[in-house]
Every structure is written in C-alpha cells, then in structure tokens.
Design a protein around this motif. Structure first.
Motif, PDB file in Angstrom:
ATOM      1  N   SER A 108      -6.425  -5.826  -2.145  1.00  0.00           N
ATOM      2  CA  SER A 108      -6.006  -4.672  -1.341  1.00  0.00           C
ATOM      3  C   SER A 108      -4.687  -4.910  -0.627  1.00  0.00           C
ATOM      4  CB  SER A 108      -7.090  -4.337  -0.313  1.00  0.00           C
ATOM      5  OG  SER A 108      -7.137  -5.321   0.725  1.00  0.00           O
ATOM      6  N   VAL A 109      -4.357  -6.178  -0.348  1.00  0.00           N
ATOM      7  CA  VAL A 109      -3.136  -6.467   0.409  1.00  0.00           C
ATOM      8  C   VAL A 109      -1.879  -6.052  -0.355  1.00  0.00           C
ATOM      9  CG1 VAL A 109      -1.718  -8.308   1.396  1.00  0.00           C
ATOM     10  CG2 VAL A 109      -4.181  -8.269   1.799  1.00  0.00           C
ATOM     11  N   PRO A 110      -1.653  -6.544  -1.593  1.00  0.00           N
ATOM     12  CA  PRO A 110      -0.467  -6.082  -2.305  1.00  0.00           C
ATOM     13  C   PRO A 110      -0.488  -4.587  -2.581  1.00  0.00           C
ATOM     14  CG  PRO A 110      -1.869  -7.401  -3.753  1.00  0.00           C
ATOM     15  CD  PRO A 110      -2.386  -7.569  -2.370  1.00  0.00           C
ATOM     16  N   LEU A 111      -1.695  -4.005  -2.761  1.00  0.00           N
ATOM     17  CA  LEU A 111      -1.767  -2.559  -2.970  1.00  0.00           C
ATOM     18  C   LEU A 111      -1.312  -1.801  -1.723  1.00  0.00           C
ATOM     19  CD1 LEU A 111      -5.133  -2.129  -4.937  1.00  0.00           C
ATOM     20  CD2 LEU A 111      -2.791  -1.900  -5.804  1.00  0.00           C
ATOM     21  N   ALA A 112      -1.708  -2.299  -0.541  1.00  0.00           N
ATOM     22  CA  ALA A 112      -1.296  -1.648   0.698  1.00  0.00           C
ATOM     23  C   ALA A 112       0.209  -1.779   0.911  1.00  0.00           C
ATOM     24  CB  ALA A 112      -2.052  -2.251   1.887  1.00  0.00           C
ATOM     25  N   VAL A 113       0.749  -2.968   0.661  1.00  0.00           N
ATOM     26  CA  VAL A 113       2.188  -3.172   0.798  1.00  0.00           C
ATOM     27  C   VAL A 113       2.935  -2.292  -0.197  1.00  0.00           C
ATOM     28  CG1 VAL A 113       4.057  -4.854   0.566  1.00  0.00           C
ATOM     29  CG2 VAL A 113       1.906  -5.519   1.663  1.00  0.00           C
ATOM     30  N   TRP A 114       2.429  -2.211  -1.426  1.00  0.00           N
ATOM     31  CA  TRP A 114       3.032  -1.348  -2.441  1.00  0.00           C
ATOM     32  C   TRP A 114       2.980   0.106  -1.998  1.00  0.00           C
ATOM     33  CZ3 TRP A 114       0.740   2.581  -5.360  1.00  0.00           C
ATOM     34  CH2 TRP A 114       1.520   3.090  -6.403  1.00  0.00           C
ATOM     35  N   GLY A 115       1.857   0.514  -1.390  1.00  0.00           N
ATOM     36  CA  GLY A 115       1.733   1.891  -0.915  1.00  0.00           C
ATOM     37  C   GLY A 115       2.766   2.231   0.142  1.00  0.00           C
ATOM     38  N   VAL A 116       2.977   1.315   1.080  1.00  0.00           N
ATOM     39  CA  VAL A 116       4.004   1.537   2.105  1.00  0.00           C
ATOM     40  C   VAL A 116       5.377   1.649   1.450  1.00  0.00           C
ATOM     41  CG1 VAL A 116       5.181   0.529   4.091  1.00  0.00           C
ATOM     42  CG2 VAL A 116       2.684   0.406   3.920  1.00  0.00           C
ATOM     43  N   GLY A 117       5.632   0.788   0.470  1.00  0.00           N
ATOM     44  CA  GLY A 117       6.911   0.844  -0.233  1.00  0.00           C
ATOM     45  C   GLY A 117       7.111   2.163  -0.943  1.00  0.00           C
ATOM     46  N   GLN A 118       6.048   2.681  -1.563  1.00  0.00           N
ATOM     47  CA  GLN A 118       6.158   3.966  -2.257  1.00  0.00           C
ATOM     48  C   GLN A 118       6.433   5.107  -1.284  1.00  0.00           C
ATOM     49  OE1 GLN A 118       6.179   4.355  -5.716  1.00  0.00           O
ATOM     50  NE2 GLN A 118       6.335   2.133  -5.459  1.00  0.00           N
ATOM     51  N   VAL A 119       5.820   5.044  -0.103  1.00  0.00           N
ATOM     52  CA  VAL A 119       6.067   6.071   0.911  1.00  0.00           C
ATOM     53  C   VAL A 119       7.532   6.051   1.337  1.00  0.00           C
ATOM     54  CG1 VAL A 119       5.582   6.767   3.288  1.00  0.00           C
ATOM     55  CG2 VAL A 119       3.705   6.140   1.756  1.00  0.00           C
ATOM     56  N   LEU A 120       8.057   4.848   1.605  1.00  0.00           N
ATOM     57  CA  LEU A 120       9.451   4.740   2.030  1.00  0.00           C
ATOM     58  C   LEU A 120      10.401   5.187   0.923  1.00  0.00           C
ATOM     59  CD1 LEU A 120       9.385   1.340   3.960  1.00  0.00           C
ATOM     60  CD2 LEU A 120       9.476   3.652   4.917  1.00  0.00           C
ATOM     61  N   LYS A 121      10.099   4.817  -0.317  1.00  0.00           N
ATOM     62  CA  LYS A 121      10.959   5.215  -1.437  1.00  0.00           C
ATOM     63  C   LYS A 121      10.925   6.725  -1.647  1.00  0.00           C
ATOM     64  CE  LYS A 121      10.791   2.611  -5.159  1.00  0.00           C
ATOM     65  NZ  LYS A 121      10.204   1.754  -6.238  1.00  0.00           N
ATOM     66  N   ALA A 122       9.775   7.346  -1.348  1.00  0.00           N
ATOM     67  CA  ALA A 122       9.666   8.793  -1.486  1.00  0.00           C
ATOM     68  C   ALA A 122      10.395   9.528  -0.371  1.00  0.00           C
ATOM     69  CB  ALA A 122       8.196   9.207  -1.513  1.00  0.00           C
ATOM     70  N   ARG A 123      10.499   8.896   0.786  1.00  0.00           N
ATOM     71  CA  ARG A 123      11.086   9.568   1.945  1.00  0.00           C
ATOM     72  C   ARG A 123      12.561   9.223   2.167  1.00  0.00           C
ATOM     73  NH1 ARG A 123       7.817  12.990   1.570  1.00  0.00           N
ATOM     74  NH2 ARG A 123       6.156  13.498   3.045  1.00  0.00           N
ATOM     75  N   ILE A 182     -13.823 -11.411  -0.691  1.00  0.00           N
ATOM     76  CA  ILE A 182     -12.517 -12.015  -0.438  1.00  0.00           C
ATOM     77  C   ILE A 182     -11.525 -11.575  -1.496  1.00  0.00           C
ATOM     78  CG2 ILE A 182     -11.246 -14.207  -0.498  1.00  0.00           C
ATOM     79  CD1 ILE A 182     -13.612 -15.478   0.964  1.00  0.00           C
ATOM     80  N   LEU A 183     -11.950 -11.570  -2.755  1.00  0.00           N
ATOM     81  CA  LEU A 183     -11.071 -11.116  -3.832  1.00  0.00           C
ATOM     82  C   LEU A 183     -10.704  -9.642  -3.651  1.00  0.00           C
ATOM     83  CD1 LEU A 183     -12.740 -12.860  -6.925  1.00  0.00           C
ATOM     84  CD2 LEU A 183     -10.608 -13.493  -5.767  1.00  0.00           C
ATOM     85  N   LEU A 184     -11.670  -8.839  -3.230  1.00  0.00           N
ATOM     86  CA  LEU A 184     -11.399  -7.421  -2.980  1.00  0.00           C
ATOM     87  C   LEU A 184     -10.348  -7.248  -1.895  1.00  0.00           C
ATOM     88  CD1 LEU A 184     -12.035  -4.393  -3.293  1.00  0.00           C
ATOM     89  CD2 LEU A 184     -13.887  -4.702  -1.634  1.00  0.00           C
ATOM     90  N   HIS A 185     -10.509  -7.986  -0.804  1.00  0.00           N
ATOM     91  CA  HIS A 185      -9.537  -7.896   0.290  1.00  0.00           C
ATOM     92  C   HIS A 185      -8.160  -8.380  -0.165  1.00  0.00           C
ATOM     93  CE1 HIS A 185     -12.085  -6.647   3.625  1.00  0.00           C
ATOM     94  NE2 HIS A 185     -13.010  -7.514   3.233  1.00  0.00           N
ATOM     95  N   LEU A 186      -8.122  -9.458  -0.940  1.00  0.00           N
ATOM     96  CA  LEU A 186      -6.837  -9.992  -1.391  1.00  0.00           C
ATOM     97  C   LEU A 186      -6.122  -9.007  -2.315  1.00  0.00           C
ATOM     98  CD1 LEU A 186      -7.694 -13.749  -2.056  1.00  0.00           C
ATOM     99  CD2 LEU A 186      -6.360 -12.794  -0.173  1.00  0.00           C
TER     100      LEU A 186
END
Length: 236
Positions: A34-49, A28-32
């Motif tokens: 991963s959530v902000p990391l995934a959201v951060w990853g999407v944000g980094q993609v948008l900021k790069a593009r 559960i801690l691992l999944h939790l």
C-alpha cells in the motif's frame, strides 16, 4: 448487520479467529504494497493538477566554476546551456520515486514499534499467546491507516486547484502553491488522524482481550497508551 471484520466488528472477529504469525506476515505485505501505491496516488494527483514546464540545471553541463577555470581544451560541454526546459510531470515523477524508499523504511519502523509495544503490554499483563499473535493484532489495527490514506488522496484530488507553471516562474512558486492548498487540510489533520487512531485503538483493544486473554482494563490501558503515542508522533 455489518460483516465480521476487524474494521467493523473487531470483538467478534478476534473471538472467532486466532491471529498468528502467518496472519501478521500477510498483513505486513499488504501494508508494504500500500505504501508505494499511496505515494503513486499522490504523484498522480499532483501530475493531474500541475501542468507546464520549468527551467532546471542542465545535468550534462559541468559546473560554472569548472567552466570558468578550465583550459580551452578541457571545456567539453561548457558551451551547453546552463539550464534546460523540462516538463513538470517528469520532475514530479522523479521526486515521487525518491520518496518510496524512505516511506517503506518508515513504515517498517512503525511495524516494529507498534507490534513490539503491543507485545510488551501483553507480556506485562500475562498475555496467553506469543509475539506472532501480538504482531497480527498490531497489523490488523493499522488497517484504519490504510483507509485514511485512500481518503487522504481522494481529498487531495478534490481540494487542489489546477496550476500552470511556465519557464519564467520561480521554482518556489509550486512549493508556495502546495503549501497554500494544503493549509486547510493541515488544519483538520489532528482531528482526522485522531479518528483513525481511535479506530485502531478499538481494534487493538479487542485483539488483546480476545486473542491475548487480557482483561478489559489492561487491554484498554495498553491500546490507549499506544494510540496516544501513535497520534502524537503522527502530528510531528
């Protein structure tokens, strides 16, 4: 031969290990995390593009209605511009930050529903172990979703073309661009989500057979029903 993991050889994995509440908590801690990391990853993609600046309402200026009706002695700040120029990266960072809380809440609800559904199935078919085992199996079965998140962010980075916005652009331009760029991905989403959900179902079934002692038919019915419902909800 592939390593003994729930992702690649779930049957042997659950045969050799007894998942319990401790495993469930760690997962559960691992999944939790991963959530902000995934959201951060999407944000980094948008900021790069996406690059450029846009005009936004000035947060330090009173509303137009207040400035129109306020007395001269009360119009503090009304001489400031109604809109100011702001870098698109800062706007994206604010938007991404606001998504983390709802995302964590949504994932928490998924944990409860998936773990509860598996345990109900195990209880109905006379499973051998308690709720901790069911939740551990449920969390192991959600690992393909983490794989899907990583792949999704990578694909998003590849398919998004660069966009430059200017102060003269309508703010809706970026929203329209995102919708247009995401259209091919949305077309394939049901198939991609179906593949990861089937992967999860295989793990859940193996866990129910080897850790809860269900027969093959009961485990397949429980895991399959949950997988179908999980897939349908993911498309909403």
């Amino acid at each position: 031969m592939p390593p003994v993991t729930p992702l690649l050889r779930p049957g042997q994995f659950f045969t050799e290990r007894d998942p319990d509440a401790g495993h469930a908590l760690v997962l559960i801690l691992l999944h939790l995390i991963s959530v902000p990391l995934a959201v951060w990853g999407v944000g980094q993609v948008l900021k790069a593009r996406v690059d450029g600046t846009v005009m936004v309402d000035n947060p330090n200026r009173p509303s137009e209605q207040f400035c129109e009706h306020a007395a001269a002695s009360m119009d503090v700040g009304c001489d400031a511009p109604a809109q100011i120029e702001r870098n698109i990266d800062a706007i994206l960072a604010d938007a991404i930050g606001q998504l983390i809380g709802p995302a964590l809440l949504g994932v928490g609800i998924v944990f409860v529903l998936v773990g509860g559904a598996l345990h109900v199935g195990a209880w109905v078919f006379n499973g051998e172990n308690g709720v901790g085992t069911s939740f551990a199996v449920a969390m192991w079965g959600l690992l393909p979703s983490l794989v899907g998140l990583v792949v999704g962010v990578a694909v998003l980075f590849v398919v998004l073309d660069p966009l430059t916005v200017t102060t003269s652009d309508d703010p809706a331009v970026m929203a329209e661009w995102i919708q247009a760029e995401m259209a091919p991905l949305l077309t394939w989403q049901p198939l991609f989500t179906g593949a990861t959900t089937l992967w999860s179902a295989i793990i859940w079934r193996s866990g129910l057979v080897h850790s809860q002692g269900l027969d093959n038919g009961s485990a397949t019915l429980t895991a399959g029903t949950l997988a179908v419902l999980f897939w349908i909800v993911s498309l909403v």
